[in-house]
Write an enzyme that holds these catalytic residues in place. Structure first.
Site, PDB file in Angstrom:
ATOM      1  N   ASN A   1      23.926  40.044  42.944  1.00 27.16           N
ATOM      2  CA  ASN A   1      23.089  41.321  43.218  1.00 27.16           C
ATOM      3  C   ASN A   1      22.010  41.935  42.743  1.00 27.16           C
ATOM      4  OD1 ASN A   1      26.644  42.211  42.611  1.00 27.16           O
ATOM      5  ND2 ASN A   1      25.680  41.673  44.476  1.00 27.16           N
ATOM      6  N   ASP A   3      35.906  44.779  46.691  1.00 20.54           N
ATOM      7  CA  ASP A   3      34.571  44.933  47.700  1.00 20.54           C
ATOM      8  C   ASP A   3      34.560  46.329  48.725  1.00 20.54           C
ATOM      9  OD1 ASP A   3      32.717  43.862  49.603  1.00 20.54           O
ATOM     10  OD2 ASP A   3      33.486  42.328  49.881  1.00 20.54           O
TER      11      ASP A   3
HETATM   12  C1  FPP Z   1      31.131  45.085  46.283  1.00 19.62           C
HETATM   13  O1  FPP Z   1      31.191  46.420  47.407  1.00 19.62           O
HETATM   14  C2  FPP Z   1      30.488  46.344  45.173  1.00 19.62           C
HETATM   15  C3  FPP Z   1      30.280  46.312  44.492  1.00 19.62           C
HETATM   16  C4  FPP Z   1      28.770  45.119  44.882  1.00 19.62           C
HETATM   17  C5  FPP Z   1      29.574  46.834  43.378  1.00 19.62           C
HETATM   18  C6  FPP Z   1      30.876  46.591  41.857  1.00 19.62           C
HETATM   19  C7  FPP Z   1      30.991  48.101  41.277  1.00 19.62           C
HETATM   20  C8  FPP Z   1      31.795  49.233  41.597  1.00 19.62           C
HETATM   21  C9  FPP Z   1      32.995  48.683  41.702  1.00 19.62           C
HETATM   22  C10 FPP Z   1      32.034  50.351  40.061  1.00 19.62           C
HETATM   23  C11 FPP Z   1      30.875  49.806  38.826  1.00 19.62           C
HETATM   24  C12 FPP Z   1      31.947  49.281  37.845  1.00 19.62           C
HETATM   25  C13 FPP Z   1      31.392  49.272  37.049  1.00 19.62           C
HETATM   26  C14 FPP Z   1      32.180  48.796  35.924  1.00 19.62           C
HETATM   27  C15 FPP Z   1      29.631  48.741  37.024  1.00 19.62           C
HETATM   28  P1  FPP Z   1      29.908  46.614  48.287  1.00 19.62           P
HETATM   29  O2  FPP Z   1      28.573  46.513  47.956  1.00 19.62           O
HETATM   30  O3  FPP Z   1      29.269  44.009  48.601  1.00 19.62           O
HETATM   31  O4  FPP Z   1      30.529  46.819  49.519  1.00 19.62           O
HETATM   32  P2  FPP Z   1      29.694  46.109  51.099  1.00 19.62           P
HETATM   33  O5  FPP Z   1      30.175  44.796  51.610  1.00 19.62           O
HETATM   34  O6  FPP Z   1      30.778  46.777  51.886  1.00 19.62           O
HETATM   35  O7  FPP Z   1      28.500  46.801  51.588  1.00 19.62           O
END
Ligand code: FPP
Length: 237
Positions: free
Chosen positions: A63, A15
């Site tokens: 998501n 996250d």
């Molecule tokens: C959460 O951060 C992260 C995600 C929803 C996506 C995770 C994806 C990756 C690490 C890279 C891609 C890798 C693959 C295998 C697809 P957030 O966007 O919720 O962060 P925030 O809470 O700060 O907004």
């Protein structure tokens, strides 16, 4: 650290990509790109120190509510990850599995996943489980419905049976329950991740945003797991 105290299965809620990007006035997809690099390094380290199962929460069933630009960006990164990392993954004897309904993903992402699964099918090293289009409640319902359709409505459920029908069950080699669940970015919740499987998991929360999460911090958390006393509901001897 004693070999016997190494967690067999570490699961991570990656996250903080969005906040990492925002701090730098970059688009959210740039945060996911940095997050992907972080993920590559953690996979490498986890495999090097002898973790048997590493599971990451890459895309949840919730998501899809994000802007299509961001959703497509994440799937684009998945395709990029497979194209650039598959050779090293195979060299490290890592086996990739996917937890979740990946058939619902866009064509290109689906074919990348199929290639990753096919090319690593016979690998015998660390199993790298990518939770994609994954939600734990949906997973439990799917398991229950599959049990009823295979065994009839008057079937008597057991814990062992339900476990076998989850994404972590038979179809992915019966993955042991996670010993340790790590969540980055200072949030302390499970967000519909491995709800059945986490019954006895230890938790570790760090304020570090996922793109800044280093192999060194990962290893430190894993080592601190070795000092915890786990009783599984029993008593200390
Ligand atoms: C959460 O951060 C992260 C995600 C929803 C996506 C995770 C994806 C990756 C690490 C890279 C891609 C890798 C693959 C295998 C697809 P957030 O966007 O919720 O962060 P925030 O809470 O700060 O907004």
């Amino acid at each position: 650290m004693g070999e016997n105290k190494l967690p067999r299965h570490v699961a991570i809620i990656m996250d903080g990509n969005g906040r990492w990007a925002k701090k730098r006035l970059l688009p959210r997809v740039a945060g996911h790109n940095a997050g992907m690099k972080s993920m590559q390094e953690i996979v490498r380290r986890a495999s090097d120190i002898g973790i048997e199962h590493l599971t990451v929460y890459a895309f949840s069933t919730e998501n899809w509510k994000r802007a299509s630009e961001e959703v497509n960006g994440i799937f684009g990164l998945l395709v990029k990850y497979v194209a650039s990392e598959l050779a090293e993954i195979c060299e490290k004897n890592v086996k990739i599995s996917v937890l979740g309904d990946y058939e619902a993903l866009p064509d290109e992402a689906r074919s990348s996943i199929k290639k990753a699964l096919d090319d690593t099918r016979d690998n015998t090293g660390m199993q790298f489980n990518i939770a994609l289009n994954y939600g734990s409640r949906a997973e439990i319902l799917r398991a229950a419905n599959r049990i009823v359709s295979e065994h009839g409505a008057d079937v008597e459920f057991t814990e062992e049976m339900l476990s076998r029908y989850l994404y972590t069950g038979e179809e992915n080699g019966n993955i042991p329950d996670p010993d340790l669940i790590i969540r980055t970015s200072g949030e302390e919740r499970l967000s519909n991740f491995l709800l059945w499987q986490c019954a006895y998991s230890e938790f570790a929360f760090t304020d570090t945003l996922w793109p800044d999460f280093s192999p060194g911090e990962f290893q430190k958390i894993v080592e601190s797991f070795g000092t915890r006393e786990r009783r599984f509901g029993g008593r200390l001897k």
